[in-house]
Design a protein around this motif. Structure first.
Motif, PDB file in Angstrom:
ATOM      1  N   ASP A  27      14.267 -72.574 -41.333  1.00 16.13           N
ATOM      2  CA  ASP A  27      13.139 -72.950 -42.222  1.00 16.13           C
ATOM      3  C   ASP A  27      13.320 -72.301 -43.544  1.00 16.13           C
ATOM      4  O   ASP A  27      13.208 -71.208 -43.713  1.00 16.13           O
ATOM      5  N   PRO A  28      13.614 -73.167 -44.467  1.00 17.39           N
ATOM      6  CA  PRO A  28      13.860 -72.655 -45.782  1.00 17.39           C
ATOM      7  C   PRO A  28      12.686 -71.772 -46.393  1.00 17.39           C
ATOM      8  O   PRO A  28      12.723 -70.866 -47.168  1.00 17.39           O
ATOM      9  N   VAL A  29      11.378 -72.046 -45.834  1.00 14.13           N
ATOM     10  CA  VAL A  29      10.350 -71.323 -46.309  1.00 14.13           C
ATOM     11  C   VAL A  29      10.617 -69.866 -45.886  1.00 14.13           C
ATOM     12  O   VAL A  29       9.955 -69.040 -46.547  1.00 14.13           O
ATOM     13  N   ASN A  59      16.966 -77.366 -57.954  1.00  6.65           N
ATOM     14  CA  ASN A  59      16.524 -78.798 -58.564  1.00  6.65           C
ATOM     15  C   ASN A  59      15.464 -79.381 -58.081  1.00  6.65           C
ATOM     16  O   ASN A  59      15.208 -79.133 -56.788  1.00  6.65           O
ATOM     17  N   ARG A  60      14.549 -80.067 -58.809  1.00  8.73           N
ATOM     18  CA  ARG A  60      13.354 -80.549 -58.221  1.00  8.73           C
ATOM     19  C   ARG A  60      13.643 -81.865 -57.230  1.00  8.73           C
ATOM     20  O   ARG A  60      14.214 -82.464 -57.220  1.00  8.73           O
ATOM     21  N   ASP A  61      12.549 -81.880 -56.291  1.00  3.43           N
ATOM     22  CA  ASP A  61      12.795 -82.989 -55.472  1.00  3.43           C
ATOM     23  C   ASP A  61      11.122 -83.465 -55.242  1.00  3.43           C
ATOM     24  O   ASP A  61      10.202 -82.772 -55.174  1.00  3.43           O
ATOM     25  N   TYR A  62      10.989 -84.601 -55.294  1.00  6.25           N
ATOM     26  CA  TYR A  62       9.990 -85.374 -55.181  1.00  6.25           C
ATOM     27  C   TYR A  62       9.119 -85.762 -53.898  1.00  6.25           C
ATOM     28  O   TYR A  62       7.872 -86.511 -54.111  1.00  6.25           O
ATOM     29  N   ASP A  63       9.642 -85.598 -53.006  1.00  2.38           N
ATOM     30  CA  ASP A  63       9.496 -86.000 -51.660  1.00  2.38           C
ATOM     31  C   ASP A  63       8.001 -84.885 -51.445  1.00  2.38           C
ATOM     32  O   ASP A  63       8.155 -83.827 -51.679  1.00  2.38           O
ATOM     33  N   PRO A  64       6.985 -85.431 -50.797  1.00  2.00           N
ATOM     34  CA  PRO A  64       5.734 -84.529 -50.546  1.00  2.00           C
ATOM     35  C   PRO A  64       5.950 -83.515 -49.787  1.00  2.00           C
ATOM     36  O   PRO A  64       5.556 -82.290 -50.071  1.00  2.00           O
ATOM     37  N   LYS A 112       5.655 -79.537 -51.347  1.00  2.00           N
ATOM     38  CA  LYS A 112       4.684 -78.463 -50.640  1.00  2.00           C
ATOM     39  C   LYS A 112       5.660 -77.230 -50.416  1.00  2.00           C
ATOM     40  O   LYS A 112       5.371 -76.049 -50.261  1.00  2.00           O
ATOM     41  N   ARG A 113       6.972 -77.523 -49.580  1.00  2.00           N
ATOM     42  CA  ARG A 113       7.809 -76.462 -49.453  1.00  2.00           C
ATOM     43  C   ARG A 113       8.058 -75.668 -50.600  1.00  2.00           C
ATOM     44  O   ARG A 113       8.072 -74.349 -50.370  1.00  2.00           O
ATOM     45  N   ASP A 114       8.376 -76.139 -51.655  1.00  2.00           N
ATOM     46  CA  ASP A 114       8.610 -75.416 -52.815  1.00  2.00           C
ATOM     47  C   ASP A 114       7.660 -74.468 -53.384  1.00  2.00           C
ATOM     48  O   ASP A 114       7.822 -73.442 -53.813  1.00  2.00           O
ATOM     49  N   ARG A 115       6.540 -75.175 -53.278  1.00  2.00           N
ATOM     50  CA  ARG A 115       5.283 -74.329 -53.728  1.00  2.00           C
ATOM     51  C   ARG A 115       5.181 -72.809 -52.738  1.00  2.00           C
ATOM     52  O   ARG A 115       4.832 -72.078 -53.415  1.00  2.00           O
ATOM     53  N   ILE A 116       5.366 -72.996 -51.441  1.00  2.00           N
ATOM     54  CA  ILE A 116       5.219 -72.058 -50.774  1.00  2.00           C
ATOM     55  C   ILE A 116       6.310 -70.883 -50.803  1.00  2.00           C
ATOM     56  O   ILE A 116       5.996 -69.937 -50.858  1.00  2.00           O
ATOM     57  N   VAL A 117       7.528 -71.407 -51.172  1.00  2.00           N
ATOM     58  CA  VAL A 117       8.524 -70.441 -51.347  1.00  2.00           C
ATOM     59  C   VAL A 117       8.238 -69.974 -52.731  1.00  2.00           C
ATOM     60  O   VAL A 117       8.463 -68.744 -52.781  1.00  2.00           O
ATOM     61  N   GLN A 163       5.716 -69.286 -53.960  1.00  2.00           N
ATOM     62  CA  GLN A 163       4.470 -67.948 -53.764  1.00  2.00           C
ATOM     63  C   GLN A 163       5.021 -66.905 -52.997  1.00  2.00           C
ATOM     64  O   GLN A 163       4.854 -65.519 -53.443  1.00  2.00           O
ATOM     65  N   LYS A 164       5.919 -66.994 -52.151  1.00  2.00           N
ATOM     66  CA  LYS A 164       6.469 -66.193 -51.096  1.00  2.00           C
ATOM     67  C   LYS A 164       7.218 -65.068 -52.240  1.00  2.00           C
ATOM     68  O   LYS A 164       7.167 -63.867 -51.574  1.00  2.00           O
ATOM     69  N   LEU A 165       8.118 -65.736 -52.879  1.00  2.00           N
ATOM     70  CA  LEU A 165       8.949 -65.153 -53.660  1.00  2.00           C
ATOM     71  C   LEU A 165       8.439 -64.117 -54.806  1.00  2.00           C
ATOM     72  O   LEU A 165       8.702 -63.047 -54.872  1.00  2.00           O
ATOM     73  N   LYS A 166       6.965 -64.612 -55.271  1.00  2.00           N
ATOM     74  CA  LYS A 166       6.325 -63.715 -56.059  1.00  2.00           C
ATOM     75  C   LYS A 166       6.046 -62.496 -55.534  1.00  2.00           C
ATOM     76  O   LYS A 166       5.876 -61.204 -56.363  1.00  2.00           O
ATOM     77  N   ILE A 167       5.828 -62.301 -54.198  1.00  2.00           N
ATOM     78  CA  ILE A 167       5.562 -61.086 -53.465  1.00  2.00           C
ATOM     79  C   ILE A 167       6.703 -59.996 -53.826  1.00  2.00           C
ATOM     80  O   ILE A 167       6.239 -58.955 -53.837  1.00  2.00           O
ATOM     81  N   TRP A 168       7.934 -60.524 -53.959  1.00  2.00           N
ATOM     82  CA  TRP A 168       8.940 -59.502 -54.167  1.00  2.00           C
ATOM     83  C   TRP A 168       9.224 -59.555 -55.635  1.00  2.00           C
ATOM     84  O   TRP A 168      10.403 -59.001 -55.717  1.00  2.00           O
ATOM     85  N   ASP A 169       8.719 -60.112 -56.588  1.00  2.00           N
ATOM     86  CA  ASP A 169       8.996 -60.285 -57.803  1.00  2.00           C
ATOM     87  C   ASP A 169      10.278 -60.908 -58.132  1.00  2.00           C
ATOM     88  O   ASP A 169      10.925 -60.362 -58.999  1.00  2.00           O
ATOM     89  N   VAL A 170      10.563 -61.994 -57.386  1.00  2.00           N
ATOM     90  CA  VAL A 170      11.517 -62.910 -57.697  1.00  2.00           C
ATOM     91  C   VAL A 170      11.034 -63.918 -58.367  1.00  2.00           C
ATOM     92  O   VAL A 170      10.218 -64.768 -57.730  1.00  2.00           O
ATOM     93  N   THR A 171      11.617 -64.385 -59.490  1.00  2.00           N
ATOM     94  CA  THR A 171      11.200 -65.733 -60.098  1.00  2.00           C
ATOM     95  C   THR A 171      11.986 -66.747 -59.706  1.00  2.00           C
ATOM     96  O   THR A 171      12.836 -67.134 -59.205  1.00  2.00           O
ATOM     97  N   PHE A 172      10.897 -68.118 -59.667  1.00  2.00           N
ATOM     98  CA  PHE A 172      11.338 -69.229 -59.011  1.00  2.00           C
ATOM     99  C   PHE A 172      11.531 -70.071 -60.170  1.00  2.00           C
ATOM    100  O   PHE A 172      10.814 -70.332 -61.022  1.00  2.00           O
ATOM    101  N   HIS A 173      12.747 -70.822 -60.425  1.00  2.00           N
ATOM    102  CA  HIS A 173      13.047 -71.888 -61.690  1.00  2.00           C
ATOM    103  C   HIS A 173      13.498 -73.178 -61.016  1.00  2.00           C
ATOM    104  O   HIS A 173      14.099 -73.092 -60.079  1.00  2.00           O
ATOM    105  N   SER A 174      12.572 -74.142 -61.325  1.00  2.00           N
ATOM    106  CA  SER A 174      13.082 -75.496 -60.730  1.00  2.00           C
ATOM    107  C   SER A 174      13.294 -76.317 -62.183  1.00  2.00           C
ATOM    108  O   SER A 174      12.603 -76.317 -63.146  1.00  2.00           O
ATOM    109  N   TYR A 175      14.046 -77.379 -61.710  1.00  2.00           N
ATOM    110  CA  TYR A 175      14.782 -78.141 -62.965  1.00  2.00           C
ATOM    111  C   TYR A 175      14.585 -79.709 -62.541  1.00  2.00           C
ATOM    112  O   TYR A 175      15.076 -80.022 -61.196  1.00  2.00           O
TER     113      TYR A 175
END
Length: 483
Positions: free
Chosen positions: A82-84, A102-107, A111-116, A118-130
């Motif tokens: 599970d990538p999350v 890179n962004r994906d527009y599938d619902p 949702k998966r990317d939003r959760i990832v 949020q979790k990365l923020k806990i470890w002060d890891v920046t999430f960049h999507s393009y």
């Protein structure tokens, strides 16, 4: 100047190293970049066929990508889970500062990317999507009121009017910034198909970047004829064969648009329109995600489709008694691919001849298409079913025999895929049921035994379909309009 010491580049539907937006950004901003792919068990466990062609295509494409990375002294880090959970875990264990993707527009993907993130923020890891799989996304292209377009032609005009060279400029990763394999070697695990729970299936297309480049080189010889040839399924060069490569990102949409824009002929302009349709449907999915569950025009969800399950199964098997329909469905079963003209014809037949809910056909394609893409598949089915945005008017119904005569005039595609009809003349192969007895006897094909009798009468079913849609249209009238 690097901003991060180490980063992950999480690839999903962008299985290439060339002209790759997220990988370019990562190698500009980080001193070391690890390329990672996750075989998502949330998706894999829903697949019904253990020899699924898409899994095979992805697996072979990743193997090719891995070989190229190894030549650079790196490797591909592959996970099965599970990538999350896996992406934040890897970010922590590998001590990365950022994740690029890179962004994906599938619902589900959104949702998966939003959760990832949020979790990365806990470890002060920046999430960049393009943006990478489309040229424009909403609100880059919008109406004067700031709303998404719901009709293709004005969308296309706005898309073409907005296009500038920088929108399709090549994104060039700096592969010297790839992290050496020793950095993450202990996290590398086996990822053969068997360990993923799948098995090999022969692919009709060559996977990977090399397969994409070969198909693209071949099509460039014929692109000037695309507007003339694209509707004839017997022509091997009539279409590009790039749909699966666009789906999994083994070639960049920007490269294709750059090339098409540089050609001043009608074939290239027509093909560019098809690429724009792809952007259009991605926008519809992104902005109106309810289309995954039902009609874009909700009033059509009220239709109670009277079609028979037995007819649906015969459609799936290519046993309808309509030669072009059966040829298309049998070729589909054998290859996992279908010519675009035939996709429209078989979809129209299922919905407006067999009166089967379009969602059943959409799901069958979703299960079997090697180039399955949610946005385009849903958009295409809703167009044919007259339930979508800018759809075919409900009173226009394809005649499958006329379509056969128009687009397979010599019966070449039918003969290739329905060999029991091969001996019929060009005149009667489209509808052998009306052939003279002498021709039926000469062919040795016993209609009703060797090849099925038609399961429905097109003329009668057409009237039933019109009545279904007329009832919805009447119900949609307001009291003011009725008066």
């Amino acid at each position: 100047m690097a901003v991060y010491q180490r980063a992950l580049c999480w690839v999903r539907r962008d299985l290439r190293l060339r002209d790759h937006t997220a990988l370019t950004a990562a190698t500009r901003q980080a001193r070391e970049v690890i390329v990672v792919f996750v075989f998502d068990t949330n998706i894999l466990r829903k697949l019904e066929d253990k020899d699924d062609r898409r899994v095979n295509f992805i697996h072979h494409s990743l193997k090719e990508m891995q070989a190229r990375l190894v030549k650079k002294g790196a490797d591909l880090l592959v996970c099965h889970g599970d990538p999350v959970l896996d992406i934040p875990r890897l970010a922590q264990e590998l001590k990365v500062d950022a994740v690029f993707t890179n962004r994906d527009y599938d619902p589900y993907a959104r949702k998966r990317d939003r959760i990832v993130e949020q979790k990365l923020k806990i470890w002060d890891v920046t999430f960049h999507s393009y943006m990478d799989q489309v040229v424009f996304e909403y609100p880059d292209i919008a109406t004067r009121q700031g709303e998404p377009f719901k009709v293709f032609t004005p969308y296309k005009n706005a898309w073409l009017g907005a296009l500038r060279p920088e929108h399709v400029a090549e994104e060039k990763p700096n592969l010297k910034r790839l992290a050496p394999v020793k950095v993450f070697k202990e996290w590398i695990e086996p990822w053969d198909l068997g360990s993923l729970g799948f098995k090999e299936n022969e692919l009709w297309v060559q996977p990977g970047e090399e397969g994409a480049r070969a198909a693209w080189r071949k099509f460039q010889k014929y692109i000037h004829r695309y507007h003339k040839d694209r509707d004839f399924p017997a022509l091997k060069h009539g279409t590009s064969g790039l749909s699966v490569h666009l789906r999994f990102g083994t070639i960049s949409i920007r490269e294709l648009v750059r090339n098409a824009m540089g050609r001043k002929n009608e074939g290239a302009r027509t093909w560019l329109s098809e690429l724009i349709w792809r952007d259009f449907y991605q926008t519809i999915l992104d902005r109106y995600s309810y289309v995954v569950r039902g009609a874009f025009r909700p009033e059509y969800d009220s239709i109670r489709w009277p079609g028979k399950e037995s007819h649906f199964k015969k459609w799936c098997a290519g046993e309808t008694g309509y030669p072009l329909i059966d040829a298309a469905m049998r070729h589909f079963a054998r290859t996992g691919w279908m010519h675009n003209r035939l996709r429209m014809v078989v979809a129209s037949f299922l919905v407006k001849d067999l009166l089967v809910d379009w969602r059943k056909g959409e799901a069958w394609f979703a299960r079997n298409l090697i180039d399955f893409e949610l946005a385009s598949n849903n958009g295409g089915w809703q167009w044919c079913a007259s339930t979508g945005c800018d759809a075919q008017p409900w009173f226009r119904i394809f005649n499958p025999v006329t379509q056969s005569k128009n687009f397979d005039p010599e019966g070449r595609f039918i003969r290739e895929n329905v060999p029991e009809l091969a001996a019929f003349s060009n005149t009667h192969i489209h509808w052998p049921h009306d052939a003279p007895d002498s021709e039926k006897e000469r062919t040795g094909c016993r209609l009703g035994k060797d090849y099925p009798d038609p399961i429905v009468d097109h003329a009668l079913q057409r009237e039933k379909a019109l009545k279904l849609f007329q009832d919805v249209a009447q119900a949609a009238l307001t009291p003011a309009e009725e008066s």
